[in-house]
Design a protein around this motif. Structure first.
Motif, PDB file in Angstrom:
ATOM      1  N   VAL A   1      45.349  19.324  50.102  1.00 18.32           N
ATOM      2  CA  VAL A   1      45.175  17.835  50.137  1.00 18.32           C
ATOM      3  C   VAL A   1      46.199  17.394  48.905  1.00 18.32           C
ATOM      4  CG1 VAL A   1      43.348  17.560  51.469  1.00 18.32           C
ATOM      5  CG2 VAL A   1      42.914  17.767  48.972  1.00 18.32           C
ATOM      6  N   SER A   2      46.059  18.115  48.042  1.00 16.53           N
ATOM      7  CA  SER A   2      47.062  17.786  46.595  1.00 16.53           C
ATOM      8  C   SER A   2      47.525  19.111  46.175  1.00 16.53           C
ATOM      9  CB  SER A   2      46.069  16.898  45.675  1.00 16.53           C
ATOM     10  OG  SER A   2      45.189  17.766  45.193  1.00 16.53           O
ATOM     11  N   ARG A   3      48.710  18.655  45.743  1.00 17.19           N
ATOM     12  CA  ARG A   3      49.238  20.120  44.911  1.00 17.19           C
ATOM     13  C   ARG A   3      50.060  19.453  43.650  1.00 17.19           C
ATOM     14  NH1 ARG A   3      53.704  23.088  44.564  1.00 17.19           N
ATOM     15  NH2 ARG A   3      53.798  25.087  45.305  1.00 17.19           N
ATOM     16  N   PHE A   4      50.061  19.873  42.571  1.00 15.45           N
ATOM     17  CA  PHE A   4      50.559  19.532  41.269  1.00 15.45           C
ATOM     18  C   PHE A   4      51.223  20.898  40.938  1.00 15.45           C
ATOM     19  CE2 PHE A   4      47.003  16.374  40.421  1.00 15.45           C
ATOM     20  CZ  PHE A   4      47.163  15.761  41.635  1.00 15.45           C
ATOM     21  N   GLU A   5      52.385  20.419  40.362  1.00 16.79           N
ATOM     22  CA  GLU A   5      53.380  21.602  39.932  1.00 16.79           C
ATOM     23  C   GLU A   5      54.081  21.440  38.678  1.00 16.79           C
ATOM     24  OE1 GLU A   5      56.442  25.029  41.302  1.00 16.79           O
ATOM     25  OE2 GLU A   5      55.662  23.523  42.853  1.00 16.79           O
ATOM     26  N   TYR A   6      53.974  22.335  37.705  1.00 12.56           N
ATOM     27  CA  TYR A   6      54.833  22.188  36.480  1.00 12.56           C
ATOM     28  C   TYR A   6      56.002  23.327  36.717  1.00 12.56           C
ATOM     29  CZ  TYR A   6      56.834  22.581  31.797  1.00 12.56           C
ATOM     30  OH  TYR A   6      57.602  22.683  30.609  1.00 12.56           O
ATOM     31  N   GLU A   7      57.154  23.102  36.418  1.00 14.58           N
ATOM     32  CA  GLU A   7      58.324  24.148  36.281  1.00 14.58           C
ATOM     33  C   GLU A   7      59.366  23.939  35.277  1.00 14.58           C
ATOM     34  OE1 GLU A   7      60.183  27.010  36.722  1.00 14.58           O
ATOM     35  OE2 GLU A   7      58.895  26.773  38.571  1.00 14.58           O
ATOM     36  N   PRO A   8      59.366  24.910  34.458  1.00 14.11           N
ATOM     37  CA  PRO A   8      60.494  24.728  33.335  1.00 14.11           C
ATOM     38  C   PRO A   8      61.389  25.505  33.474  1.00 14.11           C
ATOM     39  CG  PRO A   8      58.788  26.642  32.648  1.00 14.11           C
ATOM     40  CD  PRO A   8      58.378  26.071  34.262  1.00 14.11           C
ATOM     41  N   GLN A   9      61.835  26.199  34.636  1.00 16.06           N
ATOM     42  CA  GLN A   9      62.938  26.917  34.574  1.00 16.06           C
ATOM     43  C   GLN A   9      64.039  26.599  35.886  1.00 16.06           C
ATOM     44  OE1 GLN A   9      60.769  30.595  34.869  1.00 16.06           O
ATOM     45  NE2 GLN A   9      61.414  31.258  32.654  1.00 16.06           N
ATOM     46  N   LEU A  10      63.290  26.346  36.882  1.00 15.58           N
ATOM     47  CA  LEU A  10      64.127  26.249  38.293  1.00 15.58           C
ATOM     48  C   LEU A  10      63.403  25.164  38.909  1.00 15.58           C
ATOM     49  CD1 LEU A  10      64.407  29.858  39.698  1.00 15.58           C
ATOM     50  CD2 LEU A  10      66.388  28.370  38.539  1.00 15.58           C
TER      51      LEU A  10
END
Length: 282
Positions: A110-119
């Motif tokens: 129902v929710s999706r949080f993402e941190y991405e430092p490369q791609l």
């Protein structure tokens, strides 16, 4: 002369041994329904509008069934939804094996949080950018596997516009916007795509500026997800290994870190301007 043929047989046997179980089950069931209808593979192929090679490959689990293939077979063999019931598992098996467990959980989000430092995150990648990512895999992927992974990644992006709506938040470290994956043109189109996706009502996209010095994202990428049962799950991925995190204490730490990342990142409006400016400079 015999050795090359023997090597080919050994190579084919290894490939067959690596066939996903979902594809094998689908193939066995397809053959059962085909036999019950007293049809050869050639006859079934003619009736559903696919080549003999495609039909035989699906039945022998050498390639996955597309949804359109399954729908055609359902109409001809009157399987009453038995093959369609397996389609989701067939699709998931196209994904890298280490990611499949999380992908199943992701379908309940129902929710999706993402941190991405490369791609750029997979859910936000253009097809050309994603192809360049898979083409850079080490060791190199077989072309057929690459195409399957690419198709599965594009299929996953339907989560962004799914009903019921999933709430998304993405925080990208600024170097992601500068890394010319696939070349300058591919990156420019990717940045433009990010600008479009950020306009979706359920998507928040922020950039962590390079000048931020120390921040919680320096430990690496992470995903924080909440299921429709309000269960929170974390996910970590590195070097072709994925780990689903369910320990409440660890998941709570993820939530704390992600909250700090959002507070330290540029606002959505500032981020949108930075992304637009980056595309214009390429």
């Amino acid at each position: 002369m015999g050795r090359p043929k023997q090597a080919q047989r050994v190579q084919q046997q290894r490939r067959n041994d690596n066939r996903p179980e979902a594809w094998r089950c689908y193939g066995r069931l397809l053959r059962l329904f085909r036999d019950q209808a007293s049809l050869t593979q050639n006859e079934l192929a003619d009736r559903i509008g696919y080549s003999y090679e495609q039909t035989a490959s699906v039945e022998q689990a050498r390639r996955p069934a597309q949804r359109t293939f399954t729908e055609a077979v359902e109409r001809v063999l009157h399987t009453q939804g038995a093959l369609l019931a397996l389609q989701e598992e067939v699709e998931l098996a196209k994904l890298p094996q280490f990611f499949q467990d999380f992908a199943k959980i992701e379908l309940e989000a129902v929710s999706r949080f993402e941190y991405e430092p490369q791609l750029v995150p997979g859910l936000l990648q253009t097809e050309e950018y994603a192809r360049a990512v898979f083409a850079g895999h080490c060791p190199p992927l077989e072309q057929e596997i690459l195409e399957q992974h690419l198709e599965a990644r594009m299929e996953r992006q339907k989560l962004l516009t799914r009903t019921p709506m999933v709430q998304f938040s993405f925080v990208l470290w600024e170097p992601v916007l500068r890394n010319p994956v696939g070349g300058t043109r591919v990156l420019r189109e990717q940045l433009r795509h990010l600008g479009k996706v950020a306009q979706l009502p359920n998507v928040e996209l922020q950039v962590m500026p390079l000048a931020s010095a120390m921040h919680p994202g320096l430990d690496g990428p992470m995903v924080l997800l909440e299921t429709d049962e309000h269960r929170q799950v974390g996910y970590l991925e590195s070097q072709d290994n994925g780990m689903v995190i369910t320990d409440p204490v660890k998941v709570s730490a993820f939530a704390l870190r992600y909250g700090k990342l959002r507070s330290q990142a540029l606002s959505m409006e500032e981020s949108a301007r930075l992304i637009e400016r980056g595309a214009g400079e390429l």
